[in-house]
Write an enzyme that holds these catalytic residues in place. Structure first.
Site, PDB file in Angstrom:
ATOM      1  N   ASN A 105       0.804  -1.217   0.000  1.00 18.87           N
ATOM      2  CA  ASN A 105       0.000   0.000   0.000  1.00 18.87           C
ATOM      3  C   ASN A 105       0.839   1.271   0.000  1.00 18.87           C
ATOM      4  O   ASN A 105       0.371   2.334  -0.405  1.00 18.87           O
ATOM      5  CB  ASN A 105      -0.943   0.019   1.206  1.00 18.87           C
ATOM      6  CG  ASN A 105      -0.234  -0.259   2.510  1.00 18.87           C
ATOM      7  OD1 ASN A 105       0.412  -1.303   2.671  1.00 18.87           O
ATOM      8  ND2 ASN A 105      -0.333   0.653   3.457  1.00 18.87           N
ATOM      9  N   ALA A 158     -14.031  -2.608  -0.925  1.00 20.43           N
ATOM     10  CA  ALA A 158     -14.715  -1.905  -2.016  1.00 20.43           C
ATOM     11  C   ALA A 158     -14.206  -0.489  -2.228  1.00 20.43           C
ATOM     12  O   ALA A 158     -14.152  -0.003  -3.363  1.00 20.43           O
ATOM     13  CB  ALA A 158     -16.221  -1.879  -1.756  1.00 20.43           C
ATOM     14  N   THR A 179     -26.675  -8.573  10.139  1.00 22.86           N
ATOM     15  CA  THR A 179     -27.520  -8.225   8.995  1.00 22.86           C
ATOM     16  C   THR A 179     -26.675  -7.588   7.905  1.00 22.86           C
ATOM     17  O   THR A 179     -25.874  -6.691   8.156  1.00 22.86           O
ATOM     18  CB  THR A 179     -28.633  -7.252   9.424  1.00 22.86           C
ATOM     19  OG1 THR A 179     -29.417  -7.880  10.443  1.00 22.86           O
ATOM     20  CG2 THR A 179     -29.522  -6.898   8.239  1.00 22.86           C
ATOM     21  N   CYS A 217       3.690  10.317  11.369  1.00 26.65           N
ATOM     22  CA  CYS A 217       3.497  11.471  12.257  1.00 26.65           C
ATOM     23  C   CYS A 217       2.025  11.854  12.390  1.00 26.65           C
ATOM     24  O   CYS A 217       1.558  12.215  13.461  1.00 26.65           O
ATOM     25  CB  CYS A 217       4.276  12.674  11.724  1.00 26.65           C
ATOM     26  SG  CYS A 217       6.052  12.412  11.675  1.00 26.65           S
TER      27      CYS A 217
END
Length: 401
Positions: free
Chosen positions: A153, A202, A239, A327
């Site tokens: 990432n 998503a 749910t 930071c």
């Protein structure tokens, strides 16, 4: 403050595309019935979830019954690690991961270590790549699971997932990949890549926040993370977030369809941005170049400055970005990823991550390259580290600063 707004933090999150929102809306205000009920309105929502599950399965090369919806990527990561560990502890207590994983993986591993499991954290090379042979060497007769992210990432490194999966399959060890940064942006086939579990979210591919999924290969034994009801075939209680699930399915369908053309476009913009930024003196590209890097990821370090100040000045120019420095999350420590690839603390603190997406234009890149050199120089002019460097250079050459 600038009247411009250039968003270059797509790895953090994305907006919801209009087509996705339009498909979600009826399940917020018209078809809102609980899918577990038996009346017609609920049947409609049940069908919508089923269609989304089919869309996700198609995008991953999986079977529909192997897709389980979650509340996001972090939940899915936690479920994969804890669920496999506790369901299979009679077979062993060892897990293998890497030093550059997302904290959803690293903190889950720390939790498992406090509960009697052993974890091996594999190193990476200077580009952030894991050596598949290091995975092979780390596997023991107690190893239950290997978890290696598909793409990092922070620095965009695409890991050799297929090779690692093949080794795990040969050794009869389960293989999980955190593919939150890759799904919708890189071609993935879970069968071909020997992946047993895969995490996605998503909001990384223009869907809604708060919804994700875990692919679990048929036959894999895993405990539930959330107990309560019989939703998700008894595996994940609660749910269902109907509109979110619908949005996830639609967003992933669009992302896969647009991927070839969009990746080509983003890679060209990425390379232009990297070329321009690395012309700034004392600038380092973090992670690999070319095909081993996600098409929208740029991560650089500017020596002698600090990342948080850089972000604030970029924001004043209308540019939204992020830093590898932690930071902004209340820690003075630099990114664990940058330290893992061998950067010293003082350089890792000056990192900048710019991640491109569907709204990014060539004009945006030109604007960044126009304003960023001046911002870097302004911060260096205020930096004691920069002054010390100039003085050292002057002393070496025999000239005054």
């Amino acid at each position: 403050m600038s009247d411009k707004h250039i968003y270059l933090d797509h790895s953090a999150t994305t907006y919801i595309k209009p087509q996705v929102f339009d498909e979600m809306l009826p399940y917020l205000n018209t078809y809102y019935g609980n899918p577990s009920s038996i009346y017609a309105m609920s049947h409609k929502t049940e069908q919508a979830i089923d269609q989304a599950r089919e869309r996700v399965a198609l995008a991953l090369g999986a079977e529909k019954a192997e897709i389980f919806f979650t509340g996001g990527g972090s939940e899915a990561d936690n479920w994969a690690l804890k669920g496999i560990a506790f369901a299979n502890k009679h077979r062993g207590n060892h897990i293998i991961t890497t030093k550059i994983e997302h904290h959803a993986i690293l903190h889950a591993c720390e939790f498992l270590e406090r509960n009697g499991f052993e974890v091996t954290y594999l190193p990476v090379d200077a580009e952030g790549l894991v050596d598949p042979e290091a995975v092979r060497q780390a596997i023991t007769d107690k190893t239950l699971l290997v978890s290696v992210m598909f793409a990092n990432n922070e620095i965009g490194t695409i890991e050799p997932v297929k090779a690692i999966g093949q080794i795990c399959r040969e050794k009869k060890v389960l293989f999980h990949t955190d593919a939150v940064q890759a799904v919708g942006h890189a071609p993935i086939d879970v069968k071909d890549m020997n992946i047993d579990l895969l995490t996605l979210a998503a909001h990384k591919f223009y869907g809604p926040k708060g919804v994700g999924a875990l692919y679990i290969r048929r036959g894999v034994k895993i405990d539930s993370l959330i107990h309560g009801g019989g939703q998700e075939r008894g595996k994940r209680a609660g749910t269902e977030n109907i509109a979110g699930i619908v949005g996830l399915g639609k967003a992933l369908e669009l992302a896969v369809a647009e991927m070839p053309a969009e990746n080509k476009r983003l890679a060209a913009l990425r390379d232009k941005l990297i070329k321009g930024l690395t012309r700034i003196p004392h600038t380092r590209l973090n992670g690999p170049a070319g095909d081993k890097r996600m098409p929208g990821n740029v991560n650089v370090c500017f020596q002698f400055i600090e990342g948080e100040s850089l972000l604030l000045l970029l924001d004043s120019k209308g540019i939204s970005a992020s830093s590898g420095s932690a930071c902004t999350s209340g820690s003075l420590d630099p990114s664990h990823v940058l330290l893992a690839i061998g950067l010293p603390h003082e350089i890792a603190h000056g990192s900048l991550r710019l991640t491109l997406g569907s709204s990014t234009t060539e004009a945006d890149i030109d604007y960044v390259l126009e304003v960023l050199p001046g911002i870097v120089q302004r911060l260096r002019d205020m930096s004691p580290l920069w002054k010390n460097y100039l003085q050292a250079q002057a002393n070496a050459s025999g000239h005054a600063v």
